[in-house]
Design a protein around this motif. Structure first.
Motif, short mmCIF file in Angstrom:
data_model
loop_
_atom_site.label_atom_id
_atom_site.label_comp_id
_atom_site.label_asym_id
_atom_site.label_seq_id
_atom_site.Cartn_x
_atom_site.Cartn_y
_atom_site.Cartn_z
N ILE A 83 27.44 45.86 35.32
CA ILE A 83 28.06 45.95 34.01
C ILE A 83 29.23 44.96 33.96
N VAL A 84 28.95 43.79 33.42
CA VAL A 84 29.94 42.72 33.37
C VAL A 84 29.95 42.07 32.00
N GLY A 85 31.09 41.51 31.65
CA GLY A 85 31.22 40.78 30.39
C GLY A 85 32.26 39.70 30.53
N THR A 86 32.19 38.72 29.63
CA THR A 86 33.15 37.62 29.65
C THR A 86 34.08 37.65 28.44
N VAL A 87 33.89 38.62 27.57
CA VAL A 87 34.80 38.83 26.44
C VAL A 87 35.11 40.32 26.37
N GLY A 88 36.18 40.66 25.66
CA GLY A 88 36.51 42.07 25.47
C GLY A 88 37.72 42.49 26.26
N ASN A 89 37.92 43.79 26.36
CA ASN A 89 39.10 44.35 26.99
C ASN A 89 39.23 43.89 28.44
N GLY A 90 40.44 43.50 28.82
CA GLY A 90 40.70 43.05 30.18
C GLY A 90 40.55 41.56 30.40
N LYS A 91 39.99 40.86 29.39
CA LYS A 91 39.73 39.43 29.58
C LYS A 91 40.88 38.55 29.10
N GLY A 92 41.92 39.16 28.49
CA GLY A 92 43.02 38.36 27.95
C GLY A 92 44.11 38.05 28.94
N LEU A 93 44.05 38.65 30.14
CA LEU A 93 45.06 38.36 31.15
C LEU A 93 44.91 36.93 31.65
#
Length: 353
Positions: free
Chosen positions: A275-285
């Motif tokens: 379960i991985v993503g490159t956008v969304g919560n946690g990606k703004g750091l």
């Protein structure tokens, strides 16, 4: 105490490079691992080094992708629940239309349902573009549940989450149907590399895999799982790339296969719940943005392609660490010697290459 969000520091190193081919991309990259278990870096680094010695490297095949969210509805009795389930099956296209109103990147691709007594559990399956899909699927499931309760008679609200997804729990249904990206990684290692770099033999690794990962896991009551330590690599990778680290629970389910092919070692890891993503919560750091960019997962591509790239890199990282650990465990005392030597270091350096 400040109200500002603090960032917890976890030691991180870039390991590799490793080589990946397959149906998603041809990649040569180092990988970031954030962990307190410092021996993980050189262990994964050894597997990565082997991948660079083989022309094809690690062949990663993405075989499926679907993010799930389940809802629960109640009926007066089992017959009413069954009639509601039949009605659901007939309304798939209608439900897909409802889903599309929830966002341009979420798509309903199917669902499964199960009846227990007067309870109807519905497990929706979605594609979610480059997002891992936690919030996106919950939003869509909420809209679908609202519509179903209005359109189908005889049922009432049970819960927006029915535990049939299954989110952050090791379950048989995730192992069977998958949750997230399902990736198979394979590496065929010539005999001389097995001996020179892993200091063991293909037969020893294949035998240990059967006795430890397969028989040992069965005796322990494992659920759809037979591996040494997938969770180690996934946690390090997830923390470094801004993923929801609790998803290593279902991510740790997977199968390792090792075969002695006339002295060459065929080694494969199947990871059905990435379960991985490159956008969304946690990606703004900032550090996450930097790491995803360095992995090539911030390039302009069709929706979903960056997340698939990230998934195969994660799965290849799992193989590197799994291979190295199993090899070490074929040699008496090797694992403990490595841990003592590496964990007593006071200075860390980049591993691999």
């Amino acid at each position: 105490m400040s109200d500002a969000t603090a960032v917890a520091s976890v030691p991180m190193q870039w390991v590799g490079p490793l080589r990946i081919t397959g149906n998603i991309a041809a990649i040569e990259t180092e990988v970031p691992l954030a962990t307190y278990e410092s021996p993980l870096w050189p262990s994964v680094g050894r597997g990565a080094r082997i991948s660079m010695m083989v022309e094809q490297g690690i062949v990663a095949t993405l075989v499926d992708e679907r993010m799930t969210r389940s809802v629960l509805v109640r009926a007066q009795d089992a017959q009413t629940a069954h009639l509601a389930a039949l009605e659901l099956d007939a309304r798939l296209d209608e439900l897909r239309g409802i889903t599309r109103t929830c966002g341009k990147f979420v798509e309903l691709i199917g669902f499964h349902h199960e009846i227990t007594a007067n309870l109807l559990f519905i497990r929706f399956e979605f594609t979610t573009g480059d997002a891992s899909g936690h919030n996106m699927t919950t939003l869509a499931a909420d809209a679908l549940l609202t519509h179903i309760l209005k359109a189908i008679p005889g049922i009432s609200y049970g819960s927006i989450s029915g535990n049939y997804c299954t989110d952050k729990k090791a379950t048989a249904i995730n192992g069977i149907l998958g949750r997230g990206k399902n990736v198979v990684t394979e590496l065929l290692i010539p005999r001389d590399i097995v001996h020179r770099t892993l200091h063991t033999s293909a037969g020893a690794i294949a035998d240990l895999n059967v006795r430890k990962n397969l028989i040992g896991t069965v005796l322990a009551g494992g659920i759809r799982s037979a591996n040494a330590h997938y969770a180690n690599m996934l946690l390090g990778f997830y923390l470094a790339t801004g993923q929801d680290a609790a998803n290593i629970v279902e991510g740790s389910q997977g199968m390792t296969v090792a075969e002695d092919r006339d002295g060459d070692l065929y080694f494969a890891c199947t990871v059905p719940n990435l379960i991985v993503g490159t956008v969304g919560n946690g990606k703004g750091l900032d550090f996450v943005e930097e790491n995803l960019t360095r992995l090539g997962c911030r390039s302009p591509r069709e929706p979903g392609e960056n997340a698939r790239r990230l998934a195969v890199i994660a799965a290849a990282t799992v193989l590197c660490g799994e291979l190295s650990l199993l090899a070490a465990q074929t040699i008496p005392g090797e694992l403990m010697r490595s841990h003592v030597r590496l964990e007593r270091r006071h200075e860390t350096t980049k591993i691999g290459g």
